[in-house]
Scaffold this motif. Sequence first.
Motif, PDB file in Angstrom:
ATOM      1  N   ILE A  44      15.941  -5.961   3.623  1.00  0.00           N
ATOM      2  CA  ILE A  44      14.529  -5.566   3.661  1.00  0.00           C
ATOM      3  C   ILE A  44      14.064  -5.046   2.301  1.00  0.00           C
ATOM      4  O   ILE A  44      12.922  -5.289   1.885  1.00  0.00           O
ATOM      5  N   GLU A  45      14.930  -4.335   1.586  1.00  0.00           N
ATOM      6  CA  GLU A  45      14.550  -3.793   0.277  1.00  0.00           C
ATOM      7  C   GLU A  45      14.031  -4.898  -0.646  1.00  0.00           C
ATOM      8  O   GLU A  45      13.043  -4.708  -1.355  1.00  0.00           O
ATOM      9  N   LEU A  77       5.808  -4.170  -0.209  1.00  0.00           N
ATOM     10  CA  LEU A  77       5.301  -3.166   0.735  1.00  0.00           C
ATOM     11  C   LEU A  77       5.943  -1.808   0.487  1.00  0.00           C
ATOM     12  O   LEU A  77       5.256  -0.771   0.421  1.00  0.00           O
ATOM     13  N   LEU A  78       7.249  -1.782   0.353  1.00  0.00           N
ATOM     14  CA  LEU A  78       7.961  -0.516   0.160  1.00  0.00           C
ATOM     15  C   LEU A  78       7.558   0.166  -1.143  1.00  0.00           C
ATOM     16  O   LEU A  78       7.479   1.401  -1.219  1.00  0.00           O
ATOM     17  N   SER A  79       7.283  -0.644  -2.173  1.00  0.00           N
ATOM     18  CA  SER A  79       6.904  -0.084  -3.472  1.00  0.00           C
ATOM     19  C   SER A  79       5.421   0.284  -3.532  1.00  0.00           C
ATOM     20  O   SER A  79       4.987   0.990  -4.443  1.00  0.00           O
ATOM     21  N   GLY A  80       4.631  -0.243  -2.583  1.00  0.00           N
ATOM     22  CA  GLY A  80       3.204   0.038  -2.580  1.00  0.00           C
ATOM     23  C   GLY A  80       2.373  -0.954  -3.353  1.00  0.00           C
ATOM     24  O   GLY A  80       1.168  -0.767  -3.520  1.00  0.00           O
ATOM     25  N   ALA A 129       4.604   1.870   1.473  1.00  0.00           N
ATOM     26  CA  ALA A 129       4.549   1.799   2.934  1.00  0.00           C
ATOM     27  C   ALA A 129       5.958   1.920   3.508  1.00  0.00           C
ATOM     28  O   ALA A 129       6.938   1.515   2.891  1.00  0.00           O
ATOM     29  N   SER A 130       6.049   2.475   4.708  1.00  0.00           N
ATOM     30  CA  SER A 130       7.319   2.524   5.426  1.00  0.00           C
ATOM     31  C   SER A 130       7.363   1.378   6.437  1.00  0.00           C
ATOM     32  O   SER A 130       6.316   0.906   6.897  1.00  0.00           O
ATOM     33  N   GLY A 147       1.803   3.757   7.196  1.00  0.00           N
ATOM     34  CA  GLY A 147       1.272   4.485   6.055  1.00  0.00           C
ATOM     35  C   GLY A 147       2.000   5.794   5.827  1.00  0.00           C
ATOM     36  O   GLY A 147       2.962   6.133   6.526  1.00  0.00           O
ATOM     37  N   SER A 148       1.521   6.581   4.853  1.00  0.00           N
ATOM     38  CA  SER A 148       2.193   7.832   4.479  1.00  0.00           C
ATOM     39  C   SER A 148       2.208   8.845   5.607  1.00  0.00           C
ATOM     40  O   SER A 148       3.088   9.707   5.668  1.00  0.00           O
ATOM     41  N   GLN A 149       1.256   8.766   6.530  1.00  0.00           N
ATOM     42  CA  GLN A 149       1.223   9.655   7.695  1.00  0.00           C
ATOM     43  C   GLN A 149       1.773   8.945   8.930  1.00  0.00           C
ATOM     44  O   GLN A 149       1.531   9.351  10.062  1.00  0.00           O
ATOM     45  N   LEU A 150       2.521   7.860   8.690  1.00  0.00           N
ATOM     46  CA  LEU A 150       3.131   7.039   9.743  1.00  0.00           C
ATOM     47  C   LEU A 150       2.091   6.387  10.657  1.00  0.00           C
ATOM     48  O   LEU A 150       2.391   6.045  11.800  1.00  0.00           O
TER      49      LEU A 150
END
Length: 485
Positions: free
Chosen positions: A101-102, A108-111, A133-134, A370-373
């Motif tokens: 996934i990385e 997405l993970l890096s934004g 993003a998570s 998002g940052s607030q899930l």
Amino acid sequence: MNAPIRRLSVLATMLFAMLLLSTTWIQFAKAREINAKPDNRRTLLASYNRERGSIIVAGEAIARSSASTDELKWERSYPLGELYAHVTGYYSFIYGAGGGIEGADDDLLSGRSDKLFYRRVSDLLTGKAPVGASLELTINPAAQQAADKALGDQRGAVVALDPKTGAILAMVSHPSYDPALLASHNLGAVEKNWLRLLKDEGNPMINRAIAGNLYPPGSTFKLVTAAAALESGDYTQDSRIPGPAALTLPGVEKPLPNHDGQACGANDETTLLHALEISCNTAFAALGMKLGPDALQEQAAKFGFGKVLNVPMRVTASSVPTGMNEPNTAQAAIGQYDVRTTPLQMAMVAAAIGNGGEVMSPYLVRRVLGSQLQTIDEASPKSLGEAVSTSTARQLTTMMEAVVSQGTGRAAQIGGVQVAGKTGTAQHKVGAAPHAWFVSFAPASDPKVAVAVVVEDGGSAGSEAAGGSVAGPIAKAVMEAVISS
């Protein structure tokens, strides 16, 4: 102006124009490609200025970033290490993002993803620090742990799917590795770890579930052959077919035998159901020649063979060779010759049968957060088409239930649960022990899970290995974990 000076001025103008065009091309047209290069130090340094999103399974982060006090402001960690290595992959300052996934969802993970554009604008206007993003995965942690434990120190892979949606419930490949070895900020140690992993003869960084050197599926491919026969309209599960102790192939001196050297029924005949139940080689080899190579290839394609999938990691396409003669076709019909497949593909075959004939596209990311899930994006199950009719799927299920209840797959029986399965013992190299296979789904009448297991070179059983006795108990453990969770 004399001619030489005029020519020189034209040349100088052309050179300046070319320089302007090349810099424009590099700075604008090629900017995204250059920024995406894993060895671009400026891009990597910039990415370490931003908190990378987490990878989450059942509410627990299996990859996350923590603040660091050195030049690289964030450090990646993998709390469950080897258990999820081929799911997460690695994130390294030297070697970039890859292996899972990385790498597949790095944007997405890096934004950096375009999907996050409006959130980036919002963060800029509100002064919030940008965050990647998570990703919440489809993995069932109980199934993942069961697969990892049951496979143990044997080489091979396990894949579990939700037959109705295609969601990947478990993905294990052994041997494994710890992604933290490549995520450290001690760059000298990272280089040593990388070289050691590359030199390891077990190839721990290869995800055997979806890539690497693909496997001959052995007798698990008899499901595809049986499906082709039933779909032709010329056969039912009760049709009588030849099943001698050995089958003479055209132009081949050595006959193709059954594993026990016995005929599969009285008068060298058996039913299609019984042939699958006891995994009769001669019956399926003869059936393959009767159906012909085109029928096998077309049926395999309906199950997904030949398709390049992204889950989001790229899945190597499984294959049935073209241009086969009769002996080749006979061998292919029992999963030998040059038939090659991934465990994921064979899980898809089992899942499609359990799902009434419909093949669902496998996927690993359930939600982008998002940052607030909060949910930014959510996966929707997608169909790849109908592999077989509902009637054929029903007959194949009955045949696979017989394999587990009274045939070669008894080791996969679960008390109080009807299991449908198929064993496989695949020859792959002269002098080497066979690979042990098992594919299954349960409960047979309303499946919650489909599983494919391959154990290389017979695992701990070596040359005495059989798919049912070696791979069957592993599949059983995974099915029990999903059903009871």
